[in-house]
Design an enzyme around this catalytic site. Structure first.
Site, short mmCIF file in Angstrom:
data_model
loop_
_atom_site.label_atom_id
_atom_site.label_comp_id
_atom_site.label_asym_id
_atom_site.label_seq_id
_atom_site.Cartn_x
_atom_site.Cartn_y
_atom_site.Cartn_z
CB SER A 285 -0.88 0.02 1.25
OG SER A 285 -0.10 0.20 2.42
CG ASP A 286 1.38 5.87 -1.29
OD1 ASP A 286 2.29 6.04 -0.45
OD2 ASP A 286 1.23 6.62 -2.28
#
Length: 877
Positions: A285-286
């Site tokens: 994920s960011d």
């Protein structure tokens, strides 16, 4: 002053309240327009079926087979924001010899450290149109990240693609074209990974503006709505090439696609990335982009970064870690999915050779001090040495300077105003000519526009070890100049007829957690205008001086109509974002040591009204903002050509101090075309594990473990673990999403290898062209190859599309060089949404292969049907 106990209680009350409010906000939606869908795609394809990765997966599977449940979940998530030296720090499994992995920004250099190189930004690299420089910069970046002990380099960025000219982070990528982005990204990956550092291609996908991209307490992240063909032919294209280059990690974007958040979009991660593109590494994920636990895991997310929940971090709450342990014990998350995630991470670690003599981190992204807290996010943390100040610069300034120099793009040069004479009398205007007077690193993450603009702001920035400013370069040359360090025209400049005025101007942008001069990442206040009212500065200088040279440091296109045609404005140079090497690199061009050889990686319009309305920034909406890509394939030059709009300067434009001709071209058929590619290869074997839920004891806290509050751990209290295991034996079932299945698929026809069906990348035609320097001084040329599809096909296609490019060596006056280019099967294909495959729409048709020095100066055409090439034909646009 709050004690730890009272502050903790207070924060927990706030967190609980905000979670409730957040739930209300995120559940309030605006309907995605009809026809834009995110179909379910389950299960996550197992990794390991590509032969190039089989040995790494074999090694990883041996480790995974002997890990406990808590050790597995510890590897798949970060230990929390500010909970370690790096911007991201995974958990470890030290019993099995698996250390914490250090993940660190950013695309142009090691962020928030010292003794590093601040390389030119991606957009500057794209402007060189030089594949060798793209690769050499990647190698140098890899050496610096490895030297600092970083396992995972959080770059390159190929998304945003640059659809929106005012998008805040366009400058981190390589240009507003998927092929230019693809070469920039893949060559960076190959360079970085050649020294054993894991590269991360980002942000998947369609993250084209900064405002409202994140899921928050107020609203869901913006939904980018785009059709399947546009997704494949534009936005997915550079990611496919990055996967084909063997990239180790992919970072998901904050936004949603067709209403489904990227971090849990099963179609994007499972269907497109892991199945169709055959991605073998791990998906992260960011930072704080993950919005669910089990749902994101089922959708293919492998690593949660930095591990905290997205709403309010730093409270020790996580969607994974201990919660993922619980989810496996209670039967919600199939152990098969966790095993695959862990195997993907460890296989990538092995694939890059990081199990052998890889250095640990020797810096701390949170402080420049030698000593400090080991876990800065904790209320109480042990301290120690956190920065060893290791110098990793080597000779990298040389490649940085070469990129900055060869990116300089000459747009206009009336009456041969450039190059400057060695004895020229110069008057220099604009604060961009000299370093930030407050200090070159005085603004956190470069969150200001003061002094020479070498990079945009945000997580994609780096600290400058030094800044070689244009004024520094003039001093080094002993130039005769007078400098007026202001963005307003001074009354005391004393113009003379023999003066040459150099005007330095800027346009900046960055990431949305910093607002600079009213611009919240995207260029909202400035729009596409120059900053600091510098249009007026140029006009005022041009009113007093008869020989004016404009130098622009910019993140992207800027409007020039207010001054570009003024008689006094003789020359315009775009120096893009040169990083630390802003001075000498520019001076070499200004004074004619080298002929400028940069070309625009985007189109410069005459007005913002030149663009389709759909590429404007989307504003606030109550609920989920909708950003519908209704222009489809027609962005940047594709749009200008379709609408017959003449821009100020076309995509690929760039002048030099000499001229070039393109001649003696030939085209040779290499691989005969068929309407569809040959049948894809079958998937190979993948690791197999027991799918039985492990005993709860594998999740118990270790005895006498010293816990750090707010640090994220994977263990559960014995009572919690036992309770979770008991649930697995009841009739309670997790509400799996529509379309969920745990049966592995053979894969789509368009897949079959890293990047897709390997036949897509077969060379269909080899093209050669002779480039001759027809001028009087030495220089370099870029041969740009565009494809035009045959008339009469059933698919709507842009008039021309970039498919390859090559840059010559330095050619002396009169010298020639033969350049080799290629056109692949994929270059001549379109994505058929019905058959879900790449198809050549007219196998026997005459595809035009156009070659020239810019997208609007294509005078050489080769035909695939005739197998011949013609010179001096009318350009298609």
């Amino acid at each position: 002053m709050y004690t730890v106990t009272t502050l903790s209680a207070f924060l927990l009350v706030i967190f609980s309240t905000c979670q409730f409010v957040s739930g209300i906000a995120i559940n309030k939606r605006i309907a995605v327009p009809a026809g834009y869908v995110a179909p379910p795609y389950y299960p996550t394809p197992h990794g390991g079926w590509i032969s190039d990765w089989s040995e790494s997966y074999r090694k990883a599977s041996l480790l995974v087979s002997n890990l406990t449940l808590a050790e597995k979940t510890n590897i798949t998530a970060g230990s929390g924001i500010f909970m370690g030296r790096c911007v991201g720090n995974t958990g470890s499994a030290l019993r099995a010899g698996i250390p914490q992995l250090c993940l660190q920004d950013g695309p142009l250099g090691v962020r928030n450290t010292d003794h590093n190189t601040a390389f030119p930004a991606g957009i500057t690299v794209g402007a060189t149109w030089d594949k060798d420089l793209m690769h050499r910069r990647g190698v140098a970046l890899g050496e610096e990240f490895r030297g600092k002990g970083v396992n995972v380099y959080l770059g390159p960025s190929v998304g945003p693609l640059g659809r929106k000219p005012r998008g805040g982070r366009n400058w981190e990528g390589f240009g507003a074209d998927p092929v230019l982005q693809a070469f920039g990204g893949s060559l960076t990956i190959e360079g970085v990974q050649s020294v054993g550092v894991i590269a991360t291609i980002k942000h998947l996908i369609a993250n084209e503006q900064e405002m409202y991209r994140m899921y928050s307490l107020v609203q869901p992240g913006i939904s980018s709505n785009l059709d399947d063909r546009t997704l494949h032919e534009l936005y997915l294209w550079p990611f496919a090439e990055g996967v084909r280059s063997g990239v180790g990690a992919v970072m998901m974007a904050y936004n949603a696609v067709n209403g489904s958040a990227n971090s849990q979009n099963s179609y994007i991660i499972n269907g497109l990335l892991k199945d169709e593109l055959g991605f073998q590494g791990f998906v992260m994920s960011d930072w704080l982009a993950q919005i669910s636990g089990v749902a994101s895991a089922l959708s293919g997310l492998d690593m949660s970064m930095p591990g905290d929940v997205h709403t309010i971090p730093l409270l020790g709450n996580s969607y994974w870690m201990y919660e993922q342990t619980r989810s496996v014990l209670n039967g919600s998350l199939p152990l098969d999915r966790l095993n695959d995630a862990v195997t993907r991470i460890l296989a990538t670690w092995f694939q890059l050779g990081q199990d052998q003599n890889y250095p640990p981190p020797n810096f701390d992204t949170n402080t420049q001090d030698a000593e400090g807290p080991l876990y800065p996010g904790a209320l109480v943390s042990p301290s120690g040495v956190v920065n060893q100040f290791v110098d990793v610069q080597g000779t990298h300034a040389e490649v940085a300077r070469e990129i900055a120099r060869d990116a300089v793009t000459l747009l206009k040069n009336s009456n041969n105003a450039l190059p400057l004479k060695p004895n020229a009398t110069l008057k220099v205007f604009g604060t961009d000519a000299e370093k930030n007077p407050d200090g070159i690193n005085s603004c956190s993450d470069q969150g200001c526009n003061k002094g020479t603009l070498g990079m945009g702001w945000g997580s994609g920035s780096a600290r400058y070890p030094f800044m070689d400013s244009p004024i520094d370069a003039l001093n080094a040359r002993g130039a005769s100049y007078q400098f007026f360090n202001t963005d307003s025209f001074p009354s005391n400049s004393d113009p003379s007829a023999n003066d040459t005025a150099l005007v330095f101007v800027t346009a900046d942008s960055g990431e949305n957690y910093i607002t600079v001069e009213g611009n919240p990442g995207d260029r909202t206040s400035a729009n596409l205008n120059l900053w600091h009212n510098c249009d007026k500065l140029i006009q005022d200088v041009a009113a007093k001086y008869s020989n004016v040279i404009v130098i622009i440091h910019t993140v992207g296109p800027v409007l020039m109509e207010a001054w570009i045609d003024l008689p006094s404005v003789k020359a315009v140079l775009v120096a893009h974002l040169p990083g630390q090497e802003a001075g000498n690199s520019l001076a070499q061009v200004l004074f004619g040591d080298v002929s400028p050889s940069g070309h625009l990686p985007y189109t410069i319009p005459t007005s913002e009204s030149n663009y389709p309305a759909s590429v404007s920034l989307v504003n606030f909406e109550v609920g989920q903002p909708q950003d519908t890509f209704s222009e489809g394939l027609y962005i940047d030059y594709r749009h200008f050509n379709k609408e017959n709009i003449t821009p100020r300067y076309a995509f690929g434009h760039g002048l030099g101090y000499t001229t070039f001709s393109f001649s003696n071209a030939s085209i040779t058929s290499i691989t005969p075309l068929t309407a569809t590619p040959p049948t894809r290869p079958a998937k190979g074997e993948t690791p197999a594990y027991s799918t039985s839920i492990p005993p709860a004891s594998e999740a118990y806290w270790p005895d006498n473990f010293n816990r750090i509050w707010r640090y994220l751990y994977s263990w559960l209290e014995k009572s919690d673990a036992d309770a979770a295991a008991a649930v697995a034996n009841t009739s309670a079932k997790y509400p799996y999403p529509d379309g969920y299945s745990n049966e592995q698929k053979p894969g789509p026809a368009a897949g079959g290898a890293q990047g897709g069906n390997p036949a897509l990348f077969d060379t269909a035609y080899d093209v050669s062209v002779t480039v001759t320097n027809t001028g009087t001084v030495s220089g370099r040329a870029v041969a740009q190859l565009y494809v035009q599809f045959p008339p009469g096909i059933t698919f709507d296609t842009p008039i021309i599309q970039l498919r390859d490019f090559e840059k010559t060596d330095v050619l002396e006056a009169g010298a020639s060089q033969v350049l080799s280019l290629r056109v692949t099967r994929k270059d001549l294909s379109v994505w058929d949404v019905v058959s879900q495959n790449w198809v050549v729409p007219d196998v026997a048709g005459d595809y035009g292969v156009w070659i020239g020095g810019a997208s609007d100066t294509l005078g050489l055409r080769c035909g695939t049907q005739t197998g011949s090439c013609e010179e001096g034909v009318a350009s298609p646009v």
